[in-house]
Design an enzyme around this catalytic site. Structure first.
Site, PDB file in Angstrom:
ATOM      1  N   ARG A  58     112.589  34.217  43.209  1.00  0.00           N
ATOM      2  CA  ARG A  58     111.675  33.336  42.279  1.00  0.00           C
ATOM      3  C   ARG A  58     110.593  32.822  43.063  1.00  0.00           C
ATOM      4  O   ARG A  58     109.492  32.550  42.520  1.00  0.00           O
ATOM      5  CB  ARG A  58     112.551  32.335  41.704  1.00  0.00           C
ATOM      6  CG  ARG A  58     111.654  31.225  40.900  1.00  0.00           C
ATOM      7  CD  ARG A  58     112.531  30.405  39.575  1.00  0.00           C
ATOM      8  NE  ARG A  58     113.727  29.874  40.479  1.00  0.00           N
ATOM      9  CZ  ARG A  58     113.781  28.783  41.218  1.00  0.00           C
ATOM     10  NH1 ARG A  58     112.664  28.261  41.474  1.00  0.00           N
ATOM     11  NH2 ARG A  58     114.874  28.428  41.642  1.00  0.00           N
ATOM     12  N   TYR A 111      91.903  33.127  23.766  1.00  0.00           N
ATOM     13  CA  TYR A 111      93.283  33.936  23.491  1.00  0.00           C
ATOM     14  C   TYR A 111      94.279  32.755  22.665  1.00  0.00           C
ATOM     15  O   TYR A 111      94.598  31.932  23.227  1.00  0.00           O
ATOM     16  CB  TYR A 111      93.902  34.441  24.747  1.00  0.00           C
ATOM     17  CG  TYR A 111      95.282  35.314  24.462  1.00  0.00           C
ATOM     18  CD1 TYR A 111      95.115  36.654  24.063  1.00  0.00           C
ATOM     19  CD2 TYR A 111      96.492  34.717  24.644  1.00  0.00           C
ATOM     20  CE1 TYR A 111      96.264  37.345  23.531  1.00  0.00           C
ATOM     21  CE2 TYR A 111      97.429  35.421  24.229  1.00  0.00           C
ATOM     22  CZ  TYR A 111      97.306  36.813  23.860  1.00  0.00           C
ATOM     23  OH  TYR A 111      98.633  37.672  23.559  1.00  0.00           O
ATOM     24  N   ASP A 183      89.596  33.442  32.454  1.00  0.00           N
ATOM     25  CA  ASP A 183      90.343  34.341  32.129  1.00  0.00           C
ATOM     26  C   ASP A 183      89.577  35.737  31.950  1.00  0.00           C
ATOM     27  O   ASP A 183      88.781  35.825  31.326  1.00  0.00           O
ATOM     28  CB  ASP A 183      91.063  34.353  30.563  1.00  0.00           C
ATOM     29  CG  ASP A 183      91.927  35.337  30.224  1.00  0.00           C
ATOM     30  OD1 ASP A 183      91.890  36.441  30.789  1.00  0.00           O
ATOM     31  OD2 ASP A 183      92.710  35.038  29.265  1.00  0.00           O
ATOM     32  N   LYS A 208      97.114  44.271  30.389  1.00  0.00           N
ATOM     33  CA  LYS A 208      96.009  45.083  29.786  1.00  0.00           C
ATOM     34  C   LYS A 208      95.493  45.952  31.031  1.00  0.00           C
ATOM     35  O   LYS A 208      95.999  46.803  31.332  1.00  0.00           O
ATOM     36  CB  LYS A 208      95.036  44.115  29.403  1.00  0.00           C
ATOM     37  CG  LYS A 208      95.490  42.806  28.477  1.00  0.00           C
ATOM     38  CD  LYS A 208      96.233  43.381  27.098  1.00  0.00           C
ATOM     39  CE  LYS A 208      96.961  42.202  26.615  1.00  0.00           C
ATOM     40  NZ  LYS A 208      96.666  40.837  26.417  1.00  0.00           N
TER      41      LYS A 208
END
Ligand SMILES: *Cc1c(COP(=O)(O)O)cnc(C)c1O
Length: 393
Positions: A58, A111, A183, A208
């Protein structure tokens, strides 16, 4: 090898590479949750920072770090922070940069969930948010309050394809002490480098273009300098938004072909846009590669190519949109974008079907709007598929 002066495609292949004891040509998947300390002292050194040894996945992992270094090199940033999804990247940035009582200014057509989480969840912690048309710099200036801390933009915005001037935003952000976050999912660093234009933080849904093969979900954050890097990484690790080593391996494999894929996506998109622009059943088209785009000049200045996402309108509105969706055969009828396959979507009947007319209007989503993510198939096949489907509309 020093890649500082290497070209973009060379960095795609080699940045972040590691040498292991077997001489592996690719970065292996270190599918382990934890790492063995050599001794009590070594364990103590790993925790204090005196040793850069790995502790727990993590916190950090060699496969994930290779990806983080790769994308940071592409964006000309200080470092990368890989996350489980694009939304995990976005919420980690919000969490790290905003306190209760602070204010964030964001692109109205951002978004959907990036807006929703502010309105529905961060609002519970007294974080204020204003959503404005950031393509209009005056609107940003008007929205600034004494408690404004972050200017968050998405450009081109989805699905309106409106473009925000990153360099102009950087000037405003500096003047008012705001952190500028971009972004960059739609462009990737191959077409647009926000940090070079003055942004402080860049983030991606690597789901994407960066991964490009529609087979994983993931995200990444890149900062310009070390202070913000440490702050955001700390939040990401504490919230547990980390990427998984297998995911990182998939993205490392996908990113190698980013420039050749986008070159082909874009060549095809330019041809598809030319076909749609003159089609009698198409009422309008928004694509940064067409001179008819309202910010064509800004697009040329800020982006090294127009990309491969096209929005267009159908004469006949909602019903026509439905008809088109039911008659395309090659393009996959699905949300998401930026893959090797062409994807088609009709927001009014699909992603935005449950949204009020006013909210749709405000976000620039009309009933006739179709979004097309052009893939790397043969251009004539993509166009012929659209042609036969449009005949049935
Ligand atoms: C898809 C997308 C996101 C969210 O990413 P996920 O990987 O789906 O969580 C954020 N921003 C943009 C521009 C996107 O297209």
């Amino acid at each position: 090898m020093n890649l500082e002066d290497a070209g973009f495609s060379t960095k795609l292949i080699h940045a972040g590479e590691i040498e292991d004891q077997f001489g592996s040509a690719t970065v292996p998947i270190y599918q382990t949750s934890t790492f063995r300390f050599k001794s009590a002292q070594h364990g103590a050194d790993c925790f204090s920072g005196a040793s850069d040894g790995y502790i727990y996945t993590r916190i950090a992992n060699p496969t994930i770090r290779a990806l983080e270094q790769n994308i940071a090199a592409l964006e000309n940033g200080f470092g990368g922070i890989a996350t489980s999804s694009g939304m995990a990247a976005i919420t980690s940035v919000y969490m790290a940069l905003l306190n209760g009582g602070d204010h964030i200014i964001s692109t109205a057509a951002v978004y959907g969930p990036a807006r929703g989480v502010l309105e529905q969840d961060f609002a519970r912690f007294q974080v204020e948010a204003s959503f404005v048309n950031t393509a209009d710099i005056e609107e940003i200036k008007k929205a600034i309050q004494p408690n404004s801390k972050v200017l968050y933009i998405e450009t081109p915005a989805n699905p309106t394809m409106e473009i925000t001037d990153i360099a102009a935003c950087a000037v405003i952000a500096k003047e008012h002490g705001l952190v500028l976050v971009v972004d960059n999912t739609f462009c990737t660093p191959y077409l647009q480098k926000p940090l070079d234009l003055g942004a402080d933080v860049v983030l991606h849904s690597v789901t994407k273009f960066i991964n490009g093969h529609a087979d994983i979900v993931g995200g990444i954050i890149i900062t310009k300098e070390s202070v913000l890097y440490k702050k955001i990484r700390h939040c990401m690790v504490y919230m547990g938004c980390n990427m998984d080593p297998h995911q990182a391996y998939m993205v490392l494999r996908g990113v190698k072909t980013l420039s050749v894929r986008i070159d082909r996506n874009q060549d095809n998109a330019i041809k598809v846009a030319a076909f749609l622009e003159t089609h009698p059943k198409v009422s309008w088209i928004k694509y940064p590669g067409l001179a008819s785009h309202p910010q064509f000049e800004l697009a040329k200045r800020q982006m090294s190519g127009p990309g491969s996402i096209i929005s267009f309108g159908l004469k006949g509105g909602l019903e026509a949109g439905r008809k088109l969706m039911d008659n395309v055969h090659l393009a996959v009828l699905a949300v998401s974008l930026g893959g090797v396959e062409s994807l088609i979507q009709h927001p009014a009947s699909m992603t935005h079907a449950g949204i009020s007319v006013e909210d749709k209007q405000e976000a620039g989503i009309t009933d006739d709007l179709v979004r097309f993510s052009v893939g790397i198939e043969n251009a004539e096949n993509i166009i012929n598929d659209l042609r036969q489907a449009l005949e049935k509309v």
